[in-house]
Design a protein around this motif. Structure first.
Motif, PDB file in Angstrom:
ATOM      1  N   ALA A 169       0.833  -1.204   0.000  1.00  0.00           N
ATOM      2  CA  ALA A 169       0.000   0.000   0.000  1.00  0.00           C
ATOM      3  C   ALA A 169       0.867   1.253   0.000  1.00  0.00           C
ATOM      4  CB  ALA A 169      -0.937  -0.008   1.204  1.00  0.00           C
ATOM      5  N   GLN A 170       1.977   1.237   0.725  1.00  0.00           N
ATOM      6  CA  GLN A 170       2.874   2.384   0.747  1.00  0.00           C
ATOM      7  C   GLN A 170       3.436   2.671  -0.645  1.00  0.00           C
ATOM      8  OE1 GLN A 170       5.823   1.526   3.721  1.00  0.00           O
ATOM      9  NE2 GLN A 170       4.339   1.480   5.403  1.00  0.00           N
ATOM     10  N   ASN A 171       3.743   1.621  -1.369  1.00  0.00           N
ATOM     11  CA  ASN A 171       4.282   1.758  -2.722  1.00  0.00           C
ATOM     12  C   ASN A 171       3.238   2.362  -3.655  1.00  0.00           C
ATOM     13  OD1 ASN A 171       5.923   1.522  -4.972  1.00  0.00           O
ATOM     14  ND2 ASN A 171       5.376  -0.623  -5.332  1.00  0.00           N
ATOM     15  N   VAL A 172       1.987   1.874  -3.558  1.00  0.00           N
ATOM     16  CA  VAL A 172       0.918   2.404  -4.404  1.00  0.00           C
ATOM     17  C   VAL A 172       0.690   3.880  -4.102  1.00  0.00           C
ATOM     18  CG1 VAL A 172      -1.539   2.259  -4.938  1.00  0.00           C
ATOM     19  CG2 VAL A 172      -0.201   0.165  -4.668  1.00  0.00           C
ATOM     20  N   CYS A 173       0.614   4.243  -2.833  1.00  0.00           N
ATOM     21  CA  CYS A 173       0.373   5.637  -2.457  1.00  0.00           C
ATOM     22  C   CYS A 173       1.515   6.545  -2.900  1.00  0.00           C
ATOM     23  CB  CYS A 173       0.173   5.749  -0.948  1.00  0.00           C
ATOM     24  SG  CYS A 173      -1.368   5.017  -0.354  1.00  0.00           S
ATOM     25  N   LYS A 174       2.722   6.042  -2.838  1.00  0.00           N
ATOM     26  CA  LYS A 174       3.877   6.839  -3.258  1.00  0.00           C
ATOM     27  C   LYS A 174       3.766   7.201  -4.727  1.00  0.00           C
ATOM     28  CE  LYS A 174       8.943   6.774  -3.340  1.00  0.00           C
ATOM     29  NZ  LYS A 174      10.159   5.979  -3.007  1.00  0.00           N
ATOM     30  N   VAL A 175       3.341   6.247  -5.543  1.00  0.00           N
ATOM     31  CA  VAL A 175       3.173   6.509  -6.976  1.00  0.00           C
ATOM     32  C   VAL A 175       2.030   7.483  -7.210  1.00  0.00           C
ATOM     33  CG1 VAL A 175       2.560   5.465  -9.195  1.00  0.00           C
ATOM     34  CG2 VAL A 175       4.156   4.290  -7.666  1.00  0.00           C
ATOM     35  N   LEU A 176       0.882   7.252  -6.575  1.00  0.00           N
ATOM     36  CA  LEU A 176      -0.286   8.105  -6.792  1.00  0.00           C
ATOM     37  C   LEU A 176      -0.048   9.537  -6.333  1.00  0.00           C
ATOM     38  CD1 LEU A 176      -3.179   5.705  -5.675  1.00  0.00           C
ATOM     39  CD2 LEU A 176      -2.454   6.238  -8.004  1.00  0.00           C
ATOM     40  N   ASN A 177       0.714   9.710  -5.272  1.00  0.00           N
ATOM     41  CA  ASN A 177       0.930  11.049  -4.721  1.00  0.00           C
ATOM     42  C   ASN A 177       1.841  11.925  -5.577  1.00  0.00           C
ATOM     43  OD1 ASN A 177      -0.720  11.197  -2.400  1.00  0.00           O
ATOM     44  ND2 ASN A 177       0.723   9.919  -1.261  1.00  0.00           N
ATOM     45  N   HIS A 178       2.465  11.353  -6.602  1.00  0.00           N
ATOM     46  CA  HIS A 178       3.286  12.151  -7.517  1.00  0.00           C
ATOM     47  C   HIS A 178       2.416  13.057  -8.385  1.00  0.00           C
ATOM     48  CE1 HIS A 178       7.183  10.673  -6.522  1.00  0.00           C
ATOM     49  NE2 HIS A 178       6.929   9.426  -6.876  1.00  0.00           N
ATOM     50  N   TYR A 179       1.144  12.734  -8.528  1.00  0.00           N
ATOM     51  CA  TYR A 179       0.275  13.448  -9.456  1.00  0.00           C
ATOM     52  C   TYR A 179      -0.555  14.487  -8.696  1.00  0.00           C
ATOM     53  CZ  TYR A 179       1.587   9.699 -12.631  1.00  0.00           C
ATOM     54  OH  TYR A 179       2.287   8.825 -13.408  1.00  0.00           O
ATOM     55  N   LYS A 180       0.051  15.660  -8.472  1.00  0.00           N
ATOM     56  CA  LYS A 180      -0.565  16.701  -7.663  1.00  0.00           C
ATOM     57  C   LYS A 180      -1.864  17.213  -8.281  1.00  0.00           C
ATOM     58  CE  LYS A 180       0.328  21.247  -5.617  1.00  0.00           C
ATOM     59  NZ  LYS A 180       1.332  22.343  -5.453  1.00  0.00           N
ATOM     60  N   PHE A 181      -1.853  17.463  -9.583  1.00  0.00           N
ATOM     61  CA  PHE A 181      -3.030  18.012 -10.226  1.00  0.00           C
ATOM     62  C   PHE A 181      -4.198  17.027 -10.165  1.00  0.00           C
ATOM     63  CE2 PHE A 181      -5.432  19.165 -14.200  1.00  0.00           C
ATOM     64  CZ  PHE A 181      -5.928  20.360 -13.708  1.00  0.00           C
ATOM     65  N   ILE A 182      -3.896  15.754 -10.305  1.00  0.00           N
ATOM     66  CA  ILE A 182      -4.942  14.731 -10.237  1.00  0.00           C
ATOM     67  C   ILE A 182      -5.559  14.710  -8.837  1.00  0.00           C
ATOM     68  CG2 ILE A 182      -5.464  12.286 -10.459  1.00  0.00           C
ATOM     69  CD1 ILE A 182      -4.820  13.720 -13.078  1.00  0.00           C
ATOM     70  N   LYS A 183      -4.729  14.875  -7.824  1.00  0.00           N
ATOM     71  CA  LYS A 183      -5.245  14.902  -6.454  1.00  0.00           C
ATOM     72  C   LYS A 183      -6.182  16.090  -6.243  1.00  0.00           C
ATOM     73  CE  LYS A 183      -1.235  14.765  -4.407  1.00  0.00           C
ATOM     74  NZ  LYS A 183      -0.257  14.736  -3.276  1.00  0.00           N
ATOM     75  N   GLU A 184      -5.843  17.220  -6.852  1.00  0.00           N
ATOM     76  CA  GLU A 184      -6.701  18.388  -6.719  1.00  0.00           C
ATOM     77  C   GLU A 184      -8.061  18.150  -7.371  1.00  0.00           C
ATOM     78  OE1 GLU A 184      -4.422  21.494  -8.446  1.00  0.00           O
ATOM     79  OE2 GLU A 184      -3.083  21.725  -6.707  1.00  0.00           O
ATOM     80  N   ILE A 185      -8.053  17.473  -8.496  1.00  0.00           N
ATOM     81  CA  ILE A 185      -9.309  17.185  -9.189  1.00  0.00           C
ATOM     82  C   ILE A 185     -10.162  16.219  -8.371  1.00  0.00           C
ATOM     83  CG2 ILE A 185     -10.308  16.096 -11.230  1.00  0.00           C
ATOM     84  CD1 ILE A 185      -7.906  17.200 -12.804  1.00  0.00           C
ATOM     85  N   ILE A 186      -9.523  15.188  -7.810  1.00  0.00           N
ATOM     86  CA  ILE A 186     -10.264  14.237  -6.980  1.00  0.00           C
ATOM     87  C   ILE A 186     -10.882  14.953  -5.787  1.00  0.00           C
ATOM     88  CG2 ILE A 186     -10.033  12.234  -5.464  1.00  0.00           C
ATOM     89  CD1 ILE A 186      -7.931  11.164  -7.374  1.00  0.00           C
ATOM     90  N   GLN A 187     -10.123  15.872  -5.198  1.00  0.00           N
ATOM     91  CA  GLN A 187     -10.646  16.629  -4.076  1.00  0.00           C
ATOM     92  C   GLN A 187     -11.858  17.456  -4.490  1.00  0.00           C
ATOM     93  OE1 GLN A 187      -9.624  16.450  -0.835  1.00  0.00           O
ATOM     94  NE2 GLN A 187     -11.442  17.700  -0.454  1.00  0.00           N
ATOM     95  N   SER A 188     -11.814  18.010  -5.703  1.00  0.00           N
ATOM     96  CA  SER A 188     -12.942  18.784  -6.208  1.00  0.00           C
ATOM     97  C   SER A 188     -14.172  17.907  -6.408  1.00  0.00           C
ATOM     98  CB  SER A 188     -12.567  19.454  -7.525  1.00  0.00           C
ATOM     99  OG  SER A 188     -13.665  20.131  -8.086  1.00  0.00           O
ATOM    100  N   LEU A 189     -13.969  16.708  -6.916  1.00  0.00           N
ATOM    101  CA  LEU A 189     -15.083  15.787  -7.119  1.00  0.00           C
ATOM    102  C   LEU A 189     -15.711  15.391  -5.788  1.00  0.00           C
ATOM    103  CD1 LEU A 189     -13.527  13.423  -9.828  1.00  0.00           C
ATOM    104  CD2 LEU A 189     -15.054  15.366 -10.169  1.00  0.00           C
ATOM    105  N   LEU A 190     -14.857  15.178  -4.799  1.00  0.00           N
ATOM    106  CA  LEU A 190     -15.355  14.772  -3.486  1.00  0.00           C
ATOM    107  C   LEU A 190     -16.068  15.906  -2.767  1.00  0.00           C
ATOM    108  CD1 LEU A 190     -12.293  12.679  -2.220  1.00  0.00           C
ATOM    109  CD2 LEU A 190     -14.574  11.788  -2.718  1.00  0.00           C
TER     110      LEU A 190
END
Length: 355
Positions: A169-190
Motif C-alpha cells: 500500500a505504501q508503494n501504491v500511495c507513493k506513486v499516486l501522490n506524484h500526481y498533484k493536479f490529479i489529487k486536486e481534481i479528486i478533491q474537487s469531485l469529493l
C-alpha cells in the motif's frame, strides 16, 4: 493512464455542471437523525491477466439507487428520483466518464500488477462518496481495499496507506501522490460534485425518503433453548424510516437479555426486525415487547406475552395496548427469517404481505 481519468471527468462535467452550491442539511429534514450519505461502490475481480469483471452501484445510505449495466455501459436508475437534480446533459457526461473508467481500470491495474505486487486472483474494492450531517457542512471519503482488507484512502488531498496494509500500500500511495493536479481534481469531485448530487437526491426523493409507515408487531415462541426455558420472539415489520427501538420489558424495566437481530429490508421498501429473549418458562408471565418508532407519534406499541394461550386460534385483532391478541400459525404472514411463529400477534395497520 488511469490517473488521467479524473481529468477527463472534470472536463466532461464543466460543460454541463449545475451551478447549485453544495447544500447544508437544515431543520426541514427533521426525519434525518443520522448523517445521510451517498457512495459509489466498485468491485473489480481479476482472475488472471485475461479475465476481469467490474461491478458498480450507487447507494443512498443503505438504499441502492443506482446500478451499472456492464453490457450496455449505462447507468441504471433504480428509483424515479435517482437522477437527482442533475441535468440530462450532466448525467450523460457522467455516464460517458464511467464507461471509459470501467473499461480502462482493469487494463491499468494489470499494467501495474507486478510493480504493486498484486497476485492473481485478487479483488479490488473502491468506495467513493460523501455524507451530510444535519445542520452541518458535508464530508467526503474515498477508500480502497485489496482482497477485502483496507488498503488505502484519500485524506487531506493525499493518498495514505491504511494501518497494517504494509509496504504494498505504501508503494501504491507513493506513486499516486506524484500526481498533484490529479489529487486536486479528486478533491474537487469529493467536495463539490458528490455533495451536490447527494443534496439533489434528497430533494428529489424526499416524498419517499421521509414517508412515515407504522409498524406491525407480534410475539411468538421460538425453538426451545433448553429444558424449562422459552425463547420469546418479538417481530416488528413494515415500518419506515429504518430507525426503530424494540425491547423486551417487565413493566418499565428493560430486560438485559434482549437480543436484537439485523434490520432487514422488505420488498416494498419498509423494514423488518426480530428481537428475542431467553427466559425461564416460569418467568415469562408479565413480559411485553415495546416498540418505539417515529411514525407512532410518541405512543409506544406494546405487545404482551400470553403464557396461557401460546397457540391460541383466536383470530380477533386488538389495539396496540390490549394484552391477548392471537392468530393461528397458518394465518401469520411470511416475514424475512421467520420459521416458527406459534403465538400472538398484533397489527397496527391493515394486512400486508412481506417478502
Amino acid at each position: 493512464m488511469l490517473l488521467l481519468l479524473p481529468l477527463l471527468f472534470k472536463v466532461l462535467l464543466c460543460h454541463g455542471a449545475s451551478k447549485v452550491a453544495p447544500q447544508v442539511l437544515g431543520p426541514r429534514h427533521s426525519a434525518a437523525e443520522e448523517p445521510l450519505s451517498f457512495h459509489v461502490l466498485q468491485i473489480s475481480s481479476f482472475a488472471n491477466r485475461s479475465w476481469t469483471h467490474t461491478q458498480g452501484s450507487g447507494w443512498l445510505g443503505e438504499l441502492q439507487t443506482h446500478g451499472w449495466d456492464s453490457v450496455l455501459g449505462t447507468i441504471r436508475f433504480l428509483k424515479p428520483w435517482s437522477q437527482g437534480n442533475f441535468s440530462k446533459e450532466e448525467l450523460k457526461n457522467i455516464q460517458a466518464f464511467l464507461r471509459l473508467y470501467i473499461h480502462s481500470f482493469p487494463r491499468e491495474v494489470q499494467a501495474f500488477a507486478n510493480q504493486f505486487q498484486f497476485q492473481y486472483p485478487f479483488e479490488l474494492q473502491v468506495s467513493f462518496g460523501c455524507l451530510i450531517h444535519p445542520g452541518k457542512a458535508s464530508e467526503s471519503f474515498l477508500n480502497g481495499a485489496y482482497q477485502g482488507s483496507d488498503f488505502l484512502s484519500f485524506q487531506e488531498n493525499s493518498w495514505k496507506p491504511s494501518p497494517g496494509a504494509g509496504s504494498r500500500a505504501q508503494n501504491v500511495c507513493k506513486v499516486l501522490n506524484h500526481y498533484k493536479f490529479i489529487k486536486e481534481i479528486i478533491q474537487s469531485l469529493l467536495s463539490d460534485t458528490c455533495p451536490r448530487f447527494l443534496a439533489g437526491l434528497l430533494e428529489a426523493g424526499k416524498s419517499e425518503l421521509q414517508r412515515q409507515v407504522k409498524p406491525e408487531a407480534w410475539v411468538s415462541k421460538g425453538p426451545s433453548p433448553g429444558p424449562g426455558r422459552l425463547l420469546l420472539m418479538c417481530h416488528v415489520s413494515g415500518f419506515h424510516p429504518k430507525p426503530v427501538w424494540v425491547m423486551w420489558m417487565r413493566g418499565e424495566q428493560k430486560q438485559p437479555g434482549t437480543q436484537q437481530g439485523d434490520v432487514l429490508p422488505n420488498a416494498d421498501g419498509t423494514w423488518y426486525l426480530q428481537v428475542t429473549l431467553d427466559v425461564a418458562a416460569g418467568e415469562a408471565a408479565g413480559l411485553s415487547c415495546r416498540v418505539k418508532h417515529s411514525s407512532l407519534g410518541g405512543q409506544d406499541l406494546i405487545i404482551h406475552w400470553d403464557p396461557i394461550f401460546p397457540h391460541s386460534s383466536n383470530q380477533n385483532l386488538f389495539s396496540a395496548h390490549v394484552s391477548h391478541p392471537a392468530f393461528p400459525q397458518e394465518s401469520i404472514p411470511k416475514t424475512p427469517g421467520v420459521q416458527d411463529i406459534s403465538s400472538a400477534w398484533h397489527r397496527s395497520g391493515g394486512p400486508k404481505t412481506d417478502s
